[in-house]
Enzyme design. Structure first.
Site, PDB file in Angstrom:
ATOM      1  N   ASP A  84      33.639 -17.993  38.832  1.00 17.42           N
ATOM      2  CA  ASP A  84      33.116 -17.191  39.922  1.00 17.42           C
ATOM      3  C   ASP A  84      33.615 -15.751  39.696  1.00 17.42           C
ATOM      4  O   ASP A  84      34.379 -15.474  38.774  1.00 17.42           O
ATOM      5  CB  ASP A  84      33.559 -17.749  41.287  1.00 17.42           C
TER       6      ASP A  84
HETATM    7  C1  GLC Z   1      30.321 -14.450  44.605  1.00 22.97           C
HETATM    8  C2  GLC Z   1      30.112 -15.868  45.078  1.00 22.97           C
HETATM    9  C3  GLC Z   1      29.225 -16.687  44.185  1.00 22.97           C
HETATM   10  C4  GLC Z   1      28.199 -15.782  43.524  1.00 22.97           C
HETATM   11  C5  GLC Z   1      28.935 -14.838  42.606  1.00 22.97           C
HETATM   12  C6  GLC Z   1      28.007 -13.816  41.963  1.00 22.97           C
HETATM   13  O1  GLC Z   1      31.631 -14.060  44.847  1.00 22.97           O
HETATM   14  O2  GLC Z   1      31.267 -16.644  45.337  1.00 22.97           O
HETATM   15  O3  GLC Z   1      28.619 -17.699  44.989  1.00 22.97           O
HETATM   16  O4  GLC Z   1      27.282 -16.562  42.780  1.00 22.97           O
HETATM   17  O5  GLC Z   1      29.997 -14.150  43.251  1.00 22.97           O
HETATM   18  O6  GLC Z   1      27.470 -12.986  42.952  1.00 22.97           O
END
Ligand code: GLC
Length: 752
Positions: free
Chosen positions: A296
């Site tokens: 993430d």
């Molecule tokens: C965010 C979220 C995730 C998302 C990623 C890219 O922090 O936790 O769900 O896909 O970053 O935006």
């Protein structure tokens, strides 16, 4: 002799095939479809490519960087692509931009490895569907698949071939803002919706240029954040992990999901973005998942905040060795990978395996043969009439009629005057929810509730709009106007709820009450004595106790997307009969949390007549609205529960069926739900477990038998030795229209 010879040759072939790594055995089977054809010769091509890659180029494939929120890329990006040091993007989108960067990769880089463009296409790309919790309320996998299919069409037209969806986190705590992004509290239901969404995004072959590869996230147990506080720690037994939080991820793997995303939370003391047990033992060794895992956003670097790693290099080592293949936005793999190799703290094999997984998905997407997006598609795919119509239809099916006393709903289109009240009734921005992808900031085409109502009724119906108050404010100056609008009208429709920012990521709330003075607004309007309809627009269950007690009609619409106003009007005026059900429990008070239907019995089940049982002094232990609850404008009767057997073996199957009749005057949908109860077992079991559901449409007077099949998978659980098995003993079956009540049957599992 001939036969024996043939047999021995066949045996030799089988033995040889069995020695090959799992994925390459597919190469032995004769390829059939285009997908299998493409997959058949991918592995040799991957290995040949890896053999030519420098360490920097390998680490480059493991790097993802983000573009700007508007889809543009950053100044450093083209050169990183040219040098083969940037394998994928987040946020960069738009056919022309994507092709510009792709041409650099395919024409100017040394190895011509295509770049992969990922984006948060959670519930629509530009045509926005109901938020996932809303879509889940349809209890219709077909609707979820349809919405994901359209999202894939629009995203792929803009060059995005990878979506960071479906979010399949089970959520039992509505304080957690991200409950809005998933399918609620139940693992069976969440698994069905996960499969549907993966199928919708990927189809049978995500090499189809109108498809995207999906991403099961956030792996794993992110929704169990302590106190419902986003990013907070999670801690649970392996039984709970395996029975509640893992199933939707396994369902995604079974549906062929191409990628996973690790999560922010630590789980039982080990951050999920550096957890060998979940990322390698379960995902790779048990489930044989051969796609890649992306971290993430900077969750690799955050291993230092977790204090798992005391240096950046240690964080990179922990994540890569655990099984996180691509690093999202932070750059520790690139920065420290070569040094870790030199210090033998990381093996080249680990890096090669991560690169292999990334290349495998890129080959399966067909990007090597077909790296560019057809720039003509954007104009025809995005916001097409067909997509907008689908968004409206899915939205109507996602709505849940929570209450409808004295049949206040549906409203007549010939009403003389209607008061439409509330900030959310005339609001475009919030209706598209908190993950609105390319629609963010482009909400002129969003249909408000006010616009939807105006379009629904005739010119002779007078519409009196009054905001009353903002969503979250202390100012009640607008109440008088709202009361006047209601007093001058035949009926009052009040839109209340949350702003989109109050749910989604980093949006936990310590209270589930209506924000601001919205409840006081409802009370002031209802004091006029006019029939009142409450329209909820929210991203989580709310403790709307006074409204549940005192308002005649309540329609849960969640954040219903681009066509929200039209869809809500379709339901309010009866063109569509609502058939949705709650995928999450509505508590009476935040103090009851966690509150979910599949709870344990305890040694002292709640008993109002016995003080010394499991309950509260100050609030009823039951939910305000239970999991699976939802009403209709017609009535249904379930009768004649039938079981195919009274006794089955542990490996046996059993069918359970009921007859459903529409006893009302209007066609409508009902969601028939099947629950089991393992009456007594070596491990305490939930009082109920959802194991089947079906949404059916019946005309007035029509009846249909609905049949479910229970398998060992339905009846089994993890025993004290963590073995999944069906234990002999008595079982109950409940078939009804919510997680409460229903027709009851009994059967037994016996060894012989
Ligand atoms: C965010 C979220 C995730 C998302 C990623 C890219 O922090 O936790 O769900 O896909 O970053 O935006």
């Amino acid at each position: 002799m001939e036969l024996a010879k043939t047999a021995s040759v066949a045996l030799a072939l089988i033995l040889f095939a069995s020695t090959l790594p799992a994925f390459s055995v597919r190469a032995v089977a004769p390829p059939h479809s285009a997908a299998q054809q493409r997959r058949a010769n991918v592995e040799p091509r991957i290995n040949a490519l890896i053999a030519r890659m420098t360490v920097e180029e390998k680490l480059g494939q493991l790097q993802q960087l983000d573009g700007d929120v508007d889809g543009s890329f950053r100044a450093e990006h083209p050169d990183l692509v040219r040098r083969g040091l940037l394998g994928s993007f987040l946020n960069v989108r738009g056919a022309k931009r994507v092709n510009e960067l792709q041409r650099i990769a395919m024409n100017e880089s040394r190895l011509k490895i295509p770049v992969l463009f990922g984006y948060d296409v959670i519930h629509g790309y530009r045509t926005i569907f109901p938020v996932p919790l809303g879509e889940a309320s349809s209890w219709s996998p077909a609707d979820a698949e349809r919405a994901a299919r359209i999202a894939a069409r629009e995203a792929s037209a803009a060059g995005v071939r990878w979506t960071f969806a479906p979010m399949v986190d089970i959520a039992r705590d509505p304080r957690w803002g991200r409950i809005v992004e998933g399918a609620g509290e139940d693992p069976y239901f969440g698994s069905v919706m996960a499969r549907a969404r993966v199928r919708g995004f990927q189809g049978a072959d995500y090499g189809d240029p109108t498809r995207v590869v999906a991403c099961a996230k956030h792996y794993v147990a992110y929704g169990a954040a302590e106190a419902g506080r986003d990013y907070n720690t999670t801690d649970m037994s392996e039984t709970t992990l395996r029975e509640i939080y893992l199933p939707p991820f396994k369902a995604a793997v079974d549906a062929g999901v191409g990628t996973f995303m690790s999560a922010f939370n630590d789980l039982n003391g080990v951050p999920t973005s550096a957890n060998p047990f979940t990322l390698t033992e379960i995902l790779r060794n048990e489930w044989k998942f051969d796609g890649f895992v992306v971290s993430d956003y900077e969750s690799v670097k955050e291993l230092m905040n977790h204090r798992l790693a005391d240096t950046e290099a240690a964080a990179a080592r922990e994540a890569l060795n655990a099984g996180v293949d691509i690093e999202m936005v932070s750059r520790l793999y690139n920065k420290h990978g070569a040094q870790l190799l030199r210090e033998n703290k990381l093996s080249m094999n680990t890096i090669d395996e991560a690169v292999r997984r990334v290349l495998r998905v890129k080959f399966r997407l067909g990007l090597f043969e077909n790296p560019y997006v057809d720039e003509a598609r954007e104009a025809t795919e995005i916001l097409s009439r067909e997509h907008l119509r689908a968004a409206r239809e899915v939205a109507t099916r996602s709505m849940v009629l929570l209450k409808n006393e004295r049949e206040v709903l549906p409203l007549a289109k010939t009403l003389r005057s209607i008061a439409v009240i509330g900030a959310l009734a005339n609001d475009q921005k919030n209706l598209i929810g908190s993950w609105s992808a390319d629609a963010l900031g482009k909400t002129d085409n969003v249909i408000t509730l006010l616009a939807g109502i105006k379009a629904k009724v005739g010119a002779e119906t007078k519409i009196n709009y009054a905001k009353g108050c903002e969503i979250a404010c202390d100012n009640v100056d607008g109440f008088a106007e709202a009361v006047r609008a209601a007093s001058e009208s035949d009926v009052a429709i009040i839109a209340i709820g949350e702003s989109a920012e109050m749910s989604g990521e980093a949006a936990s709330r310590s209270s589930l009450d209506l924000p601001g003075r919205q409840l006081d607004l409802v009370k002031a309007v209802q004091a006029t004595g006019k029939p009142t309809v409450i329209v909820l627009m929210n991203g989580r269950p709310l403790t709307i106790n006074w409204i549940a007690e005192n308002s005649s009609a309540i329609l849960e619409t969640w954040f219903a997307g681009t066509e929200a106003g039209n869809a809500i009007a379709d339901v309010l005026f009866g063109d569509i009969n609502p058939g949705g059900k709650l995928p999450v429990t509505f508590p009476r008070h935040v103090g009851q949390i966690p509150l979910y239907y599949n709870h344990k019995s305890t040694g002292r089940p709640p008993d109002a007549k016995n003080k010394y049982t499991s309950k509260y002094l100050d609030v009823d232990v039951t939910p305000l609205f239970p999991f699976g609850h939802g009403l209709s404008y017609t009535q249904f009767r379930l009768a004649n529960l039938q079981l195919s057997a009274q006794r089955i073996r542990p490996d046996g199957r059993l069918t359970a069926s009921v007859e459903v009749e529409n006893t009302g005057r209007r066609a409508g949908d009902e969601v028939v739900q099947l629950y089991i109860r393992d009456v007594a077992a070596s491990v305490t079991r939930p009082v109920r477990e959802l194991k089947g559901f079906e949404r059916i449409s019946l005309r007035p007077g029509e009846r249909r038998r609905v049949t479910f099949t229970l398998t060992p998978e339905s009846l089994g659980f993890y025993d004290r030795e963590m073995r999944f098995r069906v234990e002999p003993g008595a079982f109950k079956v409940f078939i009804g229209t919510s997680s409460v009540g229903g027709l009851e049957g009994d059967f037994e599992v016996a060894d012989k």
